[in-house]
Structures are given as structure tokens and as C-alpha cells.
Design a protein around this motif. Structure first.
Motif, PDB file in Angstrom:
ATOM      1  N   ASN A 226       0.799  -1.221   0.000  1.00  5.80           N
ATOM      2  CA  ASN A 226       0.000   0.000   0.000  1.00  5.80           C
ATOM      3  C   ASN A 226       0.837   1.278   0.000  1.00  5.80           C
ATOM      4  OD1 ASN A 226      -2.364  -1.384  -0.081  1.00  5.80           O
ATOM      5  ND2 ASN A 226      -2.818  -1.206   2.098  1.00  5.80           N
TER       6      ASN A 226
ATOM      7  N   THR B 188      -0.279   0.694  -6.854  1.00  2.00           N
ATOM      8  CA  THR B 188      -0.597   2.023  -6.329  1.00  2.00           C
ATOM      9  C   THR B 188      -0.441   3.071  -7.425  1.00  2.00           C
ATOM     10  OG1 THR B 188       1.670   1.996  -5.513  1.00  2.00           O
ATOM     11  CG2 THR B 188      -0.062   1.748  -3.884  1.00  2.00           C
TER      12      THR B 188
ATOM     13  N   ILE C  89      -6.876  -4.383  -4.220  1.00  2.00           N
ATOM     14  CA  ILE C  89      -6.982  -4.416  -2.754  1.00  2.00           C
ATOM     15  C   ILE C  89      -7.370  -5.782  -2.215  1.00  2.00           C
ATOM     16  CG2 ILE C  89      -7.512  -1.959  -2.607  1.00  2.00           C
ATOM     17  CD1 ILE C  89     -10.402  -2.651  -2.149  1.00  2.00           C
TER      18      ILE C  89
ATOM     19  N   MET D 255      -5.475   0.658  -0.529  1.00  2.00           N
ATOM     20  CA  MET D 255      -4.318   1.522  -0.814  1.00  2.00           C
ATOM     21  C   MET D 255      -4.777   2.969  -1.054  1.00  2.00           C
ATOM     22  SD  MET D 255      -3.191   0.158  -4.579  1.00  2.00           S
ATOM     23  CE  MET D 255      -2.568  -1.388  -3.994  1.00  2.00           C
TER      24      MET D 255
END
Lengths: 277, 290, 334
Positions: free
Chosen positions: A211, A228, A253, B115
């Protein structure tokens, strides 16, 4: 003794907490739903989307076809897993030594290691960027793996240290009395007892690395971009393709959500450096 | 049993970590400080003369700077308030007996694993988009004027998104702290005639005090560096309405290629973070002794 | 064989001397108990013998050979820890087998010894469980089993019963004593509980602040305590100490008389006092009596059926041949 609570009260609690939980989770649920819709359906009114539109897997295929999603996914896997295991390689001996052969300055060393984690990334953005540029590391998986390893190293060391510390000294002494050499002590007693702690350390660090969105955004362009950075490319105007954005997001995710659920308890310890257990 | 041999092998085992971290800290830090005193722009190749405090002067007098400082404060303060208060409420709620506690807990915690770029984009497009977003459609359905979130209330919107991601963090930690509270203490207080409010105020809250402090300090460290959420939603705008210090430094160094001014900003960010880190380290250090 | 000799053994942590130089001899087959209040250095002494701590100076000999610098594993001793220190990730069988595995013993021999130990300790049904699934008493037996199979020169026990509840403790006490009778191996046992010391030991070593106050059989210590500390530590309820005029009559600074050596009557005794709390145990009654000069309260053991009430006046007569006399330094005058 836990007190018996009436079912009525429990149901009331469940209703309130359930609503809160649902609201918190709703955005994730919503993109899960949208990811199975066509683009046309995905921008209709919410109730129409739910009740009067079909389901399709097209968006997932479209994301892969248009932007080589799988490449970015593998970048994320390589970088997060790679940085974690590289970090583990360096952290295990260090944590082991500090936990079992403590010296006068061990505590200071630990605190200092932690303090490196407090350095704001933006404070060192320029030097790292320039060094990477000069060494040709910009937009490479190796460079990013190294950076993420470095920023998570204090957490890995710290977590392993707290887990090692919890192994009672008497057990190691018992092994010594039982005739185990240092090597045997490590293989037969210490390692098996430390494995659960190491597993949760690995899990948490993969999550954090997966992340991480400062270095991954600033040090990659296309080739080594993990998810990301890839998702950030949907910022505009592609973000208006709701179904594809949802599909890409869900794939990005999902693995971490699943890992995160498994490591809830260890998460607290890792993120608070053992200050809350 | 610490013999001399094990001491020296221990030192050997620690050294790779120490050397790496030392390098990671000192080299870039030294370069940042050094650059901050140079007139150095990547777009103007050639000499990089010593500039004294010039970069700091430009950085501090740049109108964006005071805006960015204020934005940083508002962003950090806003998120902290929401997550701490909300986290306490959620923790109290989840600590009560209920059915399906595990599942509910998982749902509450889930946003933490999303994220930053994903959560920024979900909220921006699927919820806060004035035309197609859910909020807009609800407003339209009720016959109200939809809000243009990132146009009218950009900072509040960013705070909202970041708070959504960090509320689970606060909840998880405060819940852990709350669950370590000895039930007998609460029962004793009940026997002593304390109402629920009293029990919360005099027993639960003091018990959670440490955890609350930890939550605030750790979040502050991370929130000072909020970047991706701003990048994908507002790009720091409109104007500089959502430009925080981190984003400002990013703009001056990687968009305007001004290494000198960017570095001066970096030094400021480091000092700011160190003030928070100082208190956090003291707390963690105390815990290490216990 | 298991003869252990400590010669001028001293231990210091930094500048703090926890055990001043001491000599001690533990004979083969003896059951020796180190007893003393917490922090008296008894566990440290045991760990010095085990080799888990380095001696600062002095010599430890096991069966006549210098063992001072031998690592723990090479001393041929087995230890049972206070927390049992079982390996949580191994089954009971593997826990017991561990020292034999380390010694590279043949599999058949291992199995034979495990079976024998399991039978002796009633663990046969639990061999495949993990320590976490066992009760405290069972864990204790596993720890003992792990020690037995090595057939060590001596067993070391570090407060092994302190984590058990009272009823279990009495049972385990007997089991360990029985084990000693059966194996006839030297055992060194550390406890802070003088009852354990009295009931189990061949030889008791009373320690205080790292110093050996007295060494002797339980009855020797009971009959002729060398000083006030031993007199007060051994025996339950504690010996009554009387100072002042009454002691001076015997030419001593302090005299001591055990509760069981005082006769109670309604009148005509040597001392008069009023009854405070009376503890009825059924077999005995312990009466705490106030108003005796130089000793308040005085504890007296009376018959279990005696009926006295709070505030009654009673007469006490010490048995004159059971009075212990101590001088101004707290040492026994004989």
C-alpha cells in the motif's frame, strides 16, 4: 466472569454496530458491485444499478487488455514480497542478537532504529530521486524494493525483537541443560517458537509495502509501477470509467484485504511498535 | 549467558542493519541539508552556487508556504479529531456483546487495507462526483443542489477520505486497549455506584489514555506525509486549497525541478516531524523498560 | 554418582555480591533443600551448580572433577524449572525425548526410557498432547520426566511446586520424595517454603542474603537452630521469642520457645495472659495470647478440643528443657 447479557440487548448492539460496519465497508462493497457491471450500467442511479442491471466480468478483462494489469500486479508482488524477505534477512540476526544478547546500549540502538522511521519521506525525496536517477534505478523494481525494504526495516526489526523477547529465557536454559548446542537450540527450540511471530511480521510488512504510495508514485513511471501507481493513472479522465476503475481497484486491494483480516491482532503490535498489545 | 564470544558475534549480527539504516539516514539527510543551501534547479544545468539562506527565504515567503502550513495543520488536526473521537466510540461499540462481532469488526477495519490511491479515487469518482457520484444522485433524488465536493469544500473532502482510511486504525488499537481492561475493575466501580458515564470517564478513558496518545502520535507522523490521496483527488487545488507541506515540496522539487527550494522545504518537514517523533519515542521508550 | 562440592564459590553481578564465598558439600544420593526467604540467593546458587550462571570465583566439583567452566549440558545434571520450561511446540513425547535426542541416543533406547518414565509418572495417556493441553500438575510431571530420562548425576529443582495449588502441591511433594527413594539419585531442591524443606530433605541448607546460616537434617535444625534466623524460619507456627527480663533470667538476650512446647492451663502457670485470636484447625488449636512481657502476642499450640474465648485469662508454662537461648548476636548459647 463475563456477565450474561440478554438477547434483546445483544440484538440492539448488533444492529447499531452492524450499521456502522456496513457504512464503513460500503465503499468497498460498492466497487465490488460496480466491477461486475458494464460501463453504461455503472453510472446509473444506485438503486437501478442494484436491481435492474445485469452482471458481467467484462471489466476485469478490459482492464488487463488495455493496460497490462497483470504486469503491475506482479510488480506489486515482487516489490512487497521482495522487500519484506530482504528485510527479514537483515532483521532476524539483528533482532535475535538484541533480544538474547542484550548489551547496555541495546535499548538505545532500538530506539535509534525506530527514529529513522520517523523521518518524513518528503524530507529525503530529492536526494533519493537524484541518486536513483544517477544510478539508473528510477522506475526499476530493484530500486523500489530496496527503498521499501529500508523504510520498513525498523518495523521488521522491532516486531521480531518483541516476539523474540517473549520467548521465556527458562526454555532456552532448559534446552541448554538438555544438552543442546547453540545451533541445536536455534533449530529445534527457538525457530519453531518464533515462527508465528515471523509469519505475522511478514504479513504486516507485505501489507505496508503493497500500500506504500509515496515512493512508489515518485520513483516509478511505467515499467516498474506497482498497483498504487497504476491505479493513480485512473485519476482522470479514465476515472469516469467506473466499472473498469472498480475492477482494477478490487483486484488491487483484494489480496491485501484478505491478508489484513488474518493479521488484525499482530497489526496493532506492529503499528504501535509494541506500545499497545 | 552473555559471554565475550557471544557479545562479539551479536555485534556482527546487528551491524548490517545498523550500517544500512545509518546510511539510509545520514546520506540523504546530509544531501538535503546541503542542497537546501544551494541555488540548484534541474532545468538550469551548470553551476550550483552557494545560496546561503536564500532558499529558506523563498520557501518561507512563498504565499503557498503559509497556506500549505495551515492546510497541513487543518488536515492533520481534522483527521485526528475525527479518528480519535470516532475511534473511541467505535471501540466502545465493538466491545459490547453482540452477534457476529468478528464479521462486523472486519467490516470496520477493512478501509485501512485499501491503498491510498484506490480510496482517493473511489471517493472522488463513485461518491463525490457531483453528477454520477452516489452523494450527488442522492441529493438530486431529494431535489437538492448536489455539492461539488472538490470545488466547494475541497479540504473537508480530503479530510473525510483520509479519516475513512485511518478511523479503522484508531478503532483497532483502542479496541485492543479496551479489551485489556480488567472486567473486575468495571464491576468494582459498578458496585461502588458509578454510572456508565462515570465508569467511562474515570476508568475506561484513563485506561485507554496511553493507547490514545500512541494513536495520535503515530497518526500524526503518517498524516504529515499525506500525499497520494491529494495527488489523485485534487492535485493540491483548487489553487493551493489542499496543498499540504509534503505536496508543496513535491511540486517545487519534482514539478518545478527546484532542488534548492524543495530541499529547504524538506528540512522544514523533517524538523516538524521530529517534534512529534520526540514525544512518540519517549512513550515507546518508557514502554520498553516496563 | 552425584557428589557435588562447592569450594569458596562466589557470585557477583557487577559490583553487587549476591553470594559471598561459601563452601558446601552435597553427598551422593542426598536430597538437599536450599531454603530461605525470596532474594536470599538460593536460586542463584542452584543456577551456579547448573552452569546457567558463571561463578565469579571458586570451584564447583561434580564427582571430584572440576566442573566450574563446563557448559550446562556437559555437567550431567538435569533441571526442573519453576515455569516447567516445556517446549510448547513439541508433544509430551518429544519434550521428554529432547535431551536424549540431543545426546544422539538410539531410537529404541529413547522409546524404552520414555515408556518407563511415562508409566512412572502416569503420563502414558498424554504422550501425544502438547504442553498447552495439560494441567499444571501434568506439566510438572512432564518436566520431571524430561529430567529422569537423562539418568543424570543429580536433579536440580527450582521451586518446582510454587505454581501449583495447595492440594496438588502436597501430592507432588510426595511423588518427588518417592521418586528420590526409588532412584536414589542426588537431588538439589530450592524452595522458600520451610514445610517443603522439612518434609522432603535429608539435609537442609538455610540461606539468608547469600550466606549459609545452617546446614543440617530437618530435626537438627528444629532442635538446635544455630541462630535466631534459623530458629524463626524453621517450624510452623513460628517460634516465640522473648526478650527483656524473662530472657535475662536465663542469662540470655533472647529466649525462644516453640508454640508446641508451652502448656496451657486455666491457672497456676508461669505466665498469665489474655486470649486473642484462637485458630481451630481441628487437630490443634493455635491460640494467640496477649499480655506476656517481652513477647506479644505469644502463640501457643493447644489440643484441638480446647475451648477458650476471646478475652479469657489463661496460664502458660514453657517446658524448661525446650527453651532455646540466644546471645546478643543472635547466636545460640548451648
Amino acid at each position: 466472569m463475563a456477565r450474561a447479557v440478554s438477547n434483546g440487548k445483544k440484538i440492539a448492539n448488533t444492529a447499531i454496530a452492524g450499521t456502522v460496519g456496513f457504512l464503513m465497508f460500503f465503499p468497498i462493497l460498492w466497487i465490488l458491485i460496480l466491477s461486475f457491471k458494464t460501463e453504461e450500467d455503472a453510472i446509473r442511479a444506485p438503486l437501478e444499478i442494484l436491481f435492474s442491471s445485469g452482471w458481467t466480468m467484462d471489466s476485469f478483462a478490459a482492464v488487463q487488455a488495455r493496460s497490462d494489469y497483470f504486469k503491475h500486479f506482479m510488480n506489486s508482488v515482487t516489490i512487497s514480497v521482495g522487500s519484506t524477505f530482504l528485510g527479514l534477512l537483515i532483521a532476524i540476526p539483528a533482532a535475535w542478537a538484541m533480544a538474547f544478547v542484550p548489551a547496555k546500549r541495546t535499548k538505545d540502538v532500538l530506539m535509534w532504529m525506530l527514529s529513522t522511521k520517523m523521518l518524513p519521506p518528503v524530507g529525503v525525496l530529492i536526494p533519493i530521486y537524484l541518486i536513483f536517477r544517477d544510478f539508473g534505478l528510477l522506475d526499476t523494481r530493484i530500486g523500489l524494493t530496496f527503498v521499501l525494504m529500508m523504510i520498513n526495516l525498523p518495523i521488521i526489526i522491532w516486531m521480531l525483537y518483541t516476539y523474540f523477547k517473549e520467548i521465556p529465557g527458562e526454555i532456552l536454559e532448559a534446552a541448554r541443560m538438555d544438552g543442546a548446542s547453540l545451533r541445536e537450540e536455534v533449530i529445534y527450540v527457538l525457530t519453531p517458537m518464533a515462527i508465528p511471530g515471523m509469519a505475522s511480521t511478514v504479513l504486516l510488512n507485505i501489507i505496508l509495502a503493497w500500500n506504500e504510495a509515496f515512493w512508489t508514485l515518485n520513483l516509478t513511471a511505467a515499467k516498474a509501477a506497482p498497483l498504487t501507481a497504476f491505479i493513480a493513472s485512473y485519476s482522470s479522465p479514465e476515472g469516469l470509467f467506473y466499472a473498469k476503475l472498480s475492477a482494477a481497484s478490487i483486484m488491487a486491494i483484494a489480496p491485501i484485504l484478505i491478508m489484513g483480516w488474518f493479521s488484525q491482532k499482530q497489526l496493532v503490535r506492529g503499528l504501535t511498535f509494541g506500545a499497545v498489545k | 549467558m552473555a559471554t565475550k564470544a557471544s557479545r562479539s558475534s551479536a555485534r556482527l549480527m546487528i551491524s548490517p542493519a545498523v550500517i544500512l539504516l545509518l546510511g539510509w539516514m545520514i546520506i540523504p539527510l546530509g544531501m538535503t541539508i546541503y542542497f537546501s543551501f544551494l541555488r540548484y534547479n534541474l532545468l538550469q544545468p551548470g553551476a550550483t552556487p552557494f545560496a546561503g539562506w536564500e532558499n529558506y527565504y523563498w520557501f518561507f515567503t512563498d504565499p503557498s508556504f503559509s497556506a500549505a502550513m495551515l492546510n497541513t495543520l487543518v488536515l492533520v488536526g481534522g483527521v485526528l479529531t475525527i479518528t480519535t473521537v470516532g475511534g473511541i466510540c467505535f471501540a466502545l461499540l465493538l466491545d459490547r456483546p453482540m452477534f457476529g462481532q468478528g464479521i462486523i469488526r472486519i467490516m470496520v477495519i477493512a478501509p485501512f487495507f485499501v491503498m491510498p490511491t484506490v480510496s482517493g479515487l473511489i471517493w472522488k469518482n463513485m461518491f463525490m462526483n457531483p453528477v454520477n457520484g452516489i452523494f450527488g444522485q442522492i441529493a438530486a433524488g431529494l431535489g437538492l443542489q448536489p455539492i461539488d465536493f472538490f470545488g466547494q469544500i475541497p479540504m473537508a473532502s480530503v479530510i473525510f477520505i483520509v479519516a475513512w482510511m485511518w478511523l479503522p486504525f484508531a478503532t483497532l488499537i483502542l479496541l485492543t486497549a479496551l479489551q485489556s481492561l480488567d472486567q473486575e475493575q468495571l464491576e468494582a466501580a459498578e458496585m461502588d455506584g458509578a454510572s456508565w458515564v462515570n465508569r467511562f470517564w474515570f476508568i475506561m478513558l484513563p485506561h485507554m489514555a496511553r493507547a490514545i496518545t500512541v494513536v495520535i502520535l503515530i497518526q500524526t507522523i503518517f498524516l504529515l506525509s499525506i500525499f497520494a490521496e491529494i495527488l489523485v483527488t485534487t492535485n493540491g487545488g483548487p489553487g493551493v486549497a489542499t496543498t499540504n507541506l509534503t505536496y508543496l515540496i513535491y511540486v517545487s522539487s519534482l514539478l518545478q525541478f527546484d532542488v534548492g527550494i524543495g530541499s529547504a522545504g524538506g528540512v522544514v518537514a523533517i524538523i516538524l516531524a521530529n517534534i512529534v517523533a520526540f514525544f512518540l519515542m519517549r512513550m515507546i521508550g518508557k514502554n520498553l523498560d516496563a | 554418582m552425584g557428589r557435588i562440592q562447592l569450594k569458596q564459590v562466589q557470585k557477583a553481578f557487577g559490583d553487587v555480591e549476591v553470594i559471598p564465598p561459601l563452601d558446601l558439600e552435597i553427598n551422593d544420593g542426598e536430597f538437599v533443600v536450599f531454603v530461605g526467604p525470596s532474594g536470599c540467593g538460593k536460586s542463584t546458587l542452584l543456577r551456579l551448580i547448573a552452569g546457567l550462571e558463571d561463578t565469579t570465583s571458586g570451584v564447583i566439583e561434580i564427582d571430584g572433577a572440576d566442573a566450574t567452566d563446563l557448559p550446562p549440558a556437559k555437567r550431567g545434571l538435569a533441571m526442573v524449572f519453576q515455569s516447567y520450561a516445556l517446549y510448547p511446540h513439541m508433544s509430551v513425547r518429544k519434550n521428554i525425548a529432547f535431551p536424549m535426542r540431543m545426546a544422539k541416543m538410539s531410537q529404541e533406547e529413547q522409546d524404552k526410557r520414555i515408556d518407563a518414565a511415562a508409566k512412572a509418572l502416569n503420563l502414558t495417556d498424554y504422550l501425544d498432547r502438547r504442553p498447552g493441553q495439560l494441567s499444571g500438575g501434568q506439566r510438572q510431571r512432564v518436566a520431571i520426566g524430561r529430567a529422569i530420562v537423562r539418568e543424570p548425576a543429580a536433579f536440580l529443582f527450582d521451586e518446582p511446586l510454587s505454581n501449583l495449588d495447595a492440594a496438588l502441591r502436597v501430592g507432588m511433594r510426595m511423588e518427588i520424595s518417592e521418586l528420590h527413594k526409588k532412584l536414589e539419585t542426588t537431588m538439589v531442591y530450592v524452595t522458600h517454603d520451610q514445610v517443603e524443606a522439612m518434609t522432603m530433605a535429608d539435609k537442609i541448607v538455610v540461606l539468608q542474603a547469600g550466606v549459609i546460616e545452617q546446614v543440617g537434617s530437618p530435626l537438627e535444625l528444629y532442635r538446635t537452630p544455630r541462630n535466631l534466623f534459623v530458629a524463626g524460619f524453621i517450624g510452623s507456627p513460628k517460634m516465640n521469642f522473648i526478650q527483656g527480663e524473662e530472657a535475662a533470667k536465663h542469662g540470655a538476650q533472647t529466649i525462644g520457645i516453640r508454640p508446641e512446647h508451652i502448656d496451657v492451663s486455666m491457672s497456676g502457670g508461669q505466665w498469665q495472659g489474655t486470649v486473642g485470636v484462637a485458630e481451630h484447625l481441628g487437630s490443634d488449636t493455635f491460640i494467640h495470647i496477649h499480655g506476656i512481657p517481652g513477647c506479644d502476642p505469644m502463640t501457643v499450640r493447644a489440643d484441638g478440643e480446647v475451648t477458650v474465648s476471646y478475652g479469657d485469662t489463661v496460664s502458660l508454662t514453657p517446658r524448661s528443657d525446650q527453651i532455646h537461648k540466644f546471645d546478643a548476636n543472635g547466636l545460640r548459647m548451648s
